[in-house]
Design a protein around this motif. Structure first.
Motif, PDB file in Angstrom:
ATOM      1  N   ARG A 158       4.660   3.661  11.621  1.00  0.00           N
ATOM      2  CA  ARG A 158       4.497   2.276  11.212  1.00  0.00           C
ATOM      3  C   ARG A 158       4.969   1.422  12.365  1.00  0.00           C
ATOM      4  N   ARG A 190       2.496 -10.604   4.396  1.00  0.00           N
ATOM      5  CA  ARG A 190       3.663 -10.623   3.512  1.00  0.00           C
ATOM      6  C   ARG A 190       4.963 -10.508   4.303  1.00  0.00           C
ATOM      7  N   VAL A 195       4.568  -2.525   9.414  1.00  0.00           N
ATOM      8  CA  VAL A 195       3.214  -2.516   8.859  1.00  0.00           C
ATOM      9  C   VAL A 195       2.529  -1.194   9.201  1.00  0.00           C
ATOM     10  N   GLY A 196       1.732  -0.709   8.247  1.00  0.00           N
ATOM     11  CA  GLY A 196       1.003   0.539   8.455  1.00  0.00           C
ATOM     12  C   GLY A 196      -0.269   0.296   9.219  1.00  0.00           C
ATOM     13  N   ASP A 197      -1.003  -0.743   8.855  1.00  0.00           N
ATOM     14  CA  ASP A 197      -2.176  -1.146   9.614  1.00  0.00           C
ATOM     15  C   ASP A 197      -2.389  -2.645   9.436  1.00  0.00           C
ATOM     16  N   ASP A 199      -4.904  -5.847   8.476  1.00  0.00           N
ATOM     17  CA  ASP A 199      -6.083  -6.196   7.687  1.00  0.00           C
ATOM     18  C   ASP A 199      -6.482  -7.628   8.026  1.00  0.00           C
ATOM     19  N   TYR A 257      -6.775 -10.482  -2.545  1.00  0.00           N
ATOM     20  CA  TYR A 257      -6.848  -9.039  -2.765  1.00  0.00           C
ATOM     21  C   TYR A 257      -6.242  -8.269  -1.595  1.00  0.00           C
ATOM     22  N   GLY A 260      -2.413  -8.329  -0.933  1.00  0.00           N
ATOM     23  CA  GLY A 260      -1.588  -7.448  -1.762  1.00  0.00           C
ATOM     24  C   GLY A 260      -0.330  -8.147  -2.230  1.00  0.00           C
ATOM     25  N   SER A 261       0.740  -7.403  -2.510  1.00  0.00           N
ATOM     26  CA  SER A 261       0.726  -5.944  -2.444  1.00  0.00           C
ATOM     27  C   SER A 261      -0.150  -5.381  -3.556  1.00  0.00           C
ATOM     28  N   LYS A 262      -0.397  -4.116  -3.461  1.00  0.00           N
ATOM     29  CA  LYS A 262      -1.185  -3.460  -4.476  1.00  0.00           C
ATOM     30  C   LYS A 262      -0.572  -3.707  -5.858  1.00  0.00           C
ATOM     31  N   ASN A 265      -1.336  -7.157  -7.063  1.00  0.00           N
ATOM     32  CA  ASN A 265      -2.736  -7.246  -7.503  1.00  0.00           C
ATOM     33  C   ASN A 265      -2.914  -6.686  -8.914  1.00  0.00           C
ATOM     34  N   ILE A 266      -2.290  -5.561  -9.141  1.00  0.00           N
ATOM     35  CA  ILE A 266      -2.478  -4.896 -10.436  1.00  0.00           C
ATOM     36  C   ILE A 266      -1.906  -5.756 -11.564  1.00  0.00           C
ATOM     37  N   ARG A 269      -4.159  -8.697 -12.133  1.00  0.00           N
ATOM     38  CA  ARG A 269      -5.376  -8.327 -12.854  1.00  0.00           C
ATOM     39  C   ARG A 269      -5.086  -8.223 -14.342  1.00  0.00           C
TER      40      ARG A 269
HETATM   41  P1  DGT Z   1       0.607  -1.225   4.934  1.00  0.00           P
HETATM   42  O1  DGT Z   1      -0.699  -1.361   5.644  1.00  0.00           O
HETATM   43  O2  DGT Z   1       0.904   0.182   4.515  1.00  0.00           O
HETATM   44  O3  DGT Z   1       1.735  -1.829   5.685  1.00  0.00           O
HETATM   45  O4  DGT Z   1       0.526  -2.051   3.568  1.00  0.00           O
HETATM   46  P2  DGT Z   1      -0.606  -3.048   3.041  1.00  0.00           P
HETATM   47  O5  DGT Z   1      -0.020  -3.769   1.878  1.00  0.00           O
HETATM   48  O6  DGT Z   1      -1.167  -3.870   4.134  1.00  0.00           O
HETATM   49  O7  DGT Z   1      -1.685  -2.041   2.427  1.00  0.00           O
HETATM   50  P3  DGT Z   1      -3.155  -1.631   2.874  1.00  0.00           P
HETATM   51  O8  DGT Z   1      -3.439  -1.939   4.289  1.00  0.00           O
HETATM   52  O9  DGT Z   1      -3.317  -0.211   2.436  1.00  0.00           O
HETATM   53  O10 DGT Z   1      -4.084  -2.511   1.946  1.00  0.00           O
HETATM   54  C1  DGT Z   1      -4.130  -3.928   2.088  1.00  0.00           C
HETATM   55  C2  DGT Z   1      -4.110  -4.563   0.742  1.00  0.00           C
HETATM   56  O11 DGT Z   1      -5.297  -4.233   0.017  1.00  0.00           O
HETATM   57  C3  DGT Z   1      -2.998  -4.099  -0.155  1.00  0.00           C
HETATM   58  O12 DGT Z   1      -1.798  -4.800   0.109  1.00  0.00           O
HETATM   59  C4  DGT Z   1      -3.542  -4.431  -1.507  1.00  0.00           C
HETATM   60  C5  DGT Z   1      -5.008  -4.164  -1.365  1.00  0.00           C
HETATM   61  N1  DGT Z   1      -5.312  -2.825  -1.878  1.00  0.00           N
HETATM   62  C6  DGT Z   1      -5.486  -1.706  -1.167  1.00  0.00           C
HETATM   63  N2  DGT Z   1      -5.747  -0.676  -1.987  1.00  0.00           N
HETATM   64  C7  DGT Z   1      -5.710  -1.147  -3.241  1.00  0.00           C
HETATM   65  C8  DGT Z   1      -5.897  -0.582  -4.545  1.00  0.00           C
HETATM   66  O13 DGT Z   1      -6.142   0.608  -4.705  1.00  0.00           O
HETATM   67  N3  DGT Z   1      -5.780  -1.416  -5.607  1.00  0.00           N
HETATM   68  C9  DGT Z   1      -5.514  -2.736  -5.475  1.00  0.00           C
HETATM   69  N4  DGT Z   1      -5.403  -3.484  -6.561  1.00  0.00           N
HETATM   70  N5  DGT Z   1      -5.331  -3.295  -4.279  1.00  0.00           N
HETATM   71  C10 DGT Z   1      -5.422  -2.525  -3.175  1.00  0.00           C
END
Ligand code: DGT
Ligand code: CA
Ligand code: CA
Ligand code: ZN
Length: 571
Positions: A158, A190, A195-197, A199, A257, A260-262, A265-266, A269
């Motif tokens: 990360r 956020r 960060v993992g990647d 967006d 969307y 996030g965070s995921k 979002n959930i 929803r």
């Molecule tokens: P990271 O990249 O691991 O630091 O964390 P994030 O939060 O950037 O996660 P990432 O890059 O996998 O996905 C970006 C956003 O997309 C995440 O924060 C929420 C949304 N997202 C990704 N996958 C899902 C999912 O399966 N369900 C929902 N509701 N949202 C999702």
């Protein structure tokens, strides 16, 4: 392109880590780290300096200067290549766990002959590690959690927020030539510590052309996906970037969307389902009728919620608070009126007192606390009572010459193993404020470590506990301490805790910040700058404070010096 300062810093730190795993002399290990620190604080590219200029930099001697030249000439350092070949890859993997770091890796390797994650997992589960000093129950639990996560993701790489920012900033500038409405979403928006990647979202009249432009970026190493609405690439640095081109009318929905965070979002929803709404990355729908999607604000409004700042979107109660209209009015970088931890070249900083003060004033601050190390930290050239008295005099003089600004007389005094402070009360009494911190005996068992800090807080001059947990992002998890006790004591004694803005620390965590707020304990946001450049790290500390739900009033350095001074006065 010359080798960047950041790459060189990375290589030197890696040498230090590898030497550290091998149990080499600590002064030697540290010499690489301090050199890396010096380079990180430079404004210009070090490879463009002459050999003599390089050697004249603080903490860079003949031997390290040679290595810098070697990497700028050849792209690698032979000593590092040798170390990498001698130390098993699997041991380096262990070291990279946040809970481990080089020190703990060495201890486990020496004591239990652990050489791989598998062996580490087994030893932890069998209770073998608990018997070693410096490994408490919590630590071992966390190690196991981390290993599980590692296997789930197929790796743990990360990027720290500042590292990501350095890579993302020029990319955004490049994308801006062909793509409109560019916005970074995800954990980056956020403001998570790592960060993992990345967006990224944008709009375009010609998505095909926009995507061509994206994948042609000179730092792209590998194209994973290329389509008209989504493309993914891996950059040379190893960072993955996803770009999505979205419709204008859905921009807010996509931003919501993909920010996030995921978990946020959930829950969102589910909140929509209660109203018969369907929410996805294109908008809010009822019976297939499009209701909202252009902006995040209108999405939240449609759901009966006030706007939720990205830093709060971790599903920690923000949606309920938004429904009740009770979200905190978060502290902002413009609220900050001064910095309460900074070092000068009197100890291990890169700049003089005057340079630091001028730089702080230029940032619009009203004050800067100069907090050099105390004598116990001899590797940093910590000050003794006499040297500190000299600095006080120097500050008094400088303060007479600066208008509308005040250098605060301070020190980062070491909390010794028994909880006493490293400098005499007679001199501490002369200071505007006293910052206290732990820099040694970091592996004491929880009770001892906690009592050490509690006892220090009994000292009438104790004002702020700096980098309270001692964690280093991606390197070590911090001391074993009982935070409840520490926060309660701080409140009782009129002490404060620091949010250290250094992106390698971000100490306190968001969870502890929130706990402090709930305890009614106010916090300082400080940079711990070791150069004029790193004074600008304040933004990371403020983001962290926002992630911990802090308001302006919760942060002591949003006050004028006059008000702050009153707050620091102890009975
Ligand atoms: P990271 O990249 O691991 O630091 O964390 P994030 O939060 O950037 O996660 P990432 O890059 O996998 O996905 C970006 C956003 O997309 C995440 O924060 C929420 C949304 N997202 C990704 N996958 C899902 C999912 O399966 N369900 C929902 N509701 N949202 C999702
Ligand atoms: Ca992401
Ligand atoms: Ca992603
Ligand atoms: Zn420190």
């Amino acid at each position: 392109m010359p080798v960047s300062n950041k790459e060189i810093t990375g290589l030197l730190n890696e040498i230090a880590d590898l030497l550290d795993i091998r149990g080499e002399n600590q002064f030697r290990v540290r010499s690489y780290r301090t050199a890396a620190n010096t380079i990180a604080g430079l404004t210009g590219n070090i490879t463009q300096m002459s050999d003599d200029e390089i050697k004249s930099l603080p903490d860079i001697g003949e031997s390290i200067a040679k290595k810098i030249r070697e990497v700028s000439d050849t792209g690698s350092i032979s000593q590092l290549d040798k170390l990498r070949s001698e130390i098993p890859e699997s041991l380096i993997e262990i070291m990279k766990l946040e809970q481990m770091g080089p020190r703990r890796t060495r201890v486990l390797n020496e004591e239990l002959n652990i050489e791989s994650l598998e062996e580490l997992k087994k030893a932890a589960e069998e209770g073998k590690i608990e018997k070693l000093e410096g490994f408490g129950k919590k630590t071992i639990e966390n190690i196991l959690k981390e290993i599980k996560e590692y296997y789930r993701k197929g790796g743990l790489e990360r990027f720290k927020l500042n590292e990501a920012e350095e890579i993302v900033t020029p990319l955004l500038e490049y994308l801006g030539k062909e793509i409109k409405d560019i916005k970074v979403a995800g954990s980056y928006r956020r403001r998570k510590e790592t960060v993992g990647d990345i967006d990224i979202l944008g709009t375009s009249n010609n998505p095909g052309k926009s995507m061509d432009h994206f994948v042609k970026y000179e730092e792209v190493k590998e194209i994973t996906v290329k389509g008209k609405s989504k493309s993914s690439v891996k950059l040379r640095t190893g960072l993955q970037v996803d770009l999505r081109i979205v419709q204008k009318k859905s921009f807010g929905a996509a931003l919501l969307y993909f920010t996030g965070s995921k978990a946020h979002n959930i829950t969102l929803r589910k909140a929509g389902q209660g109203k018969g709404y369907k929410i996805n990355e294109y908008g809010i729908y009822k019976d297939n009728k499009f209701l909202a999607g252009k902006t995040e604000k209108e999405m939240y409004r449609k759901l009966g919620l006030s706007y939720i700042e990205p830093e709060l979107r971790e599903n920690n109660g923000e949606i309920d608070s938004a429904r009740r209209g009770q979200l905190p009015d978060l502290v902002d970088i413009n609220d900050i009126r001064g910095d309460l931890q900074a070092h000068t070249n009197a100890t291990d900083g890169n700049n003089s007192l005057e340079e630091m003060a001028k730089a702080a004033k230029k940032l619009g601050y009203e004050y800067l606390a100069v907090t050099d190390h105390s004598k116990k930290v001899s590797v940093a050239g910590g000050l003794d009572e006499k040297e500190l008295a000299g600095q006080i005099e120097e500050i008094n003089k400088l303060n007479q010459g600066i208008k509308n600004f005040r250098i605060l007389k301070s020190v980062e005094v070491d909390i010794l193993k028994d909880g006493s402070l490293d400098l005499d009360d007679v001199i501490l009494k002369e200071l505007d404020l006293v910052i206290c911190a732990i820099h040694s005996n970091m592996n004491l068992p929880e009770k001892k470590q906690t009592n050490r800090i509690l006892r220090a807080m009994e000292n009438p001059h104790f004002n702020i506990l700096a980098h309270p947990t001692g964690r280093m992002i991606g390197k070590r998890s911090g001391y074993e301490i009982n935070m409840d006790q520490i926060m309660n004591k701080a409140k009782e004694r009129g002490c404060f805790l620091e949010i250290n803005s250094n992106p390698d620390r971000l100490d306190l965590s968001d969870r502890y910040i929130r706990q402090a707020e709930e305890t009614g304990l106010k916090l300082a946001i400080s940079t711990d700058a070791h150069s004029t450049v790193t004074l600008e790290n304040m933004k990371y500390g403020v983001a962290q404070a926002r992630r911990g739900w802090l308001k302006k009033d919760d942060v002591i350095n949003t006050r004028s010096w006059k008000d702050l001074e009153k707050l620091l006065k102890k009975s």
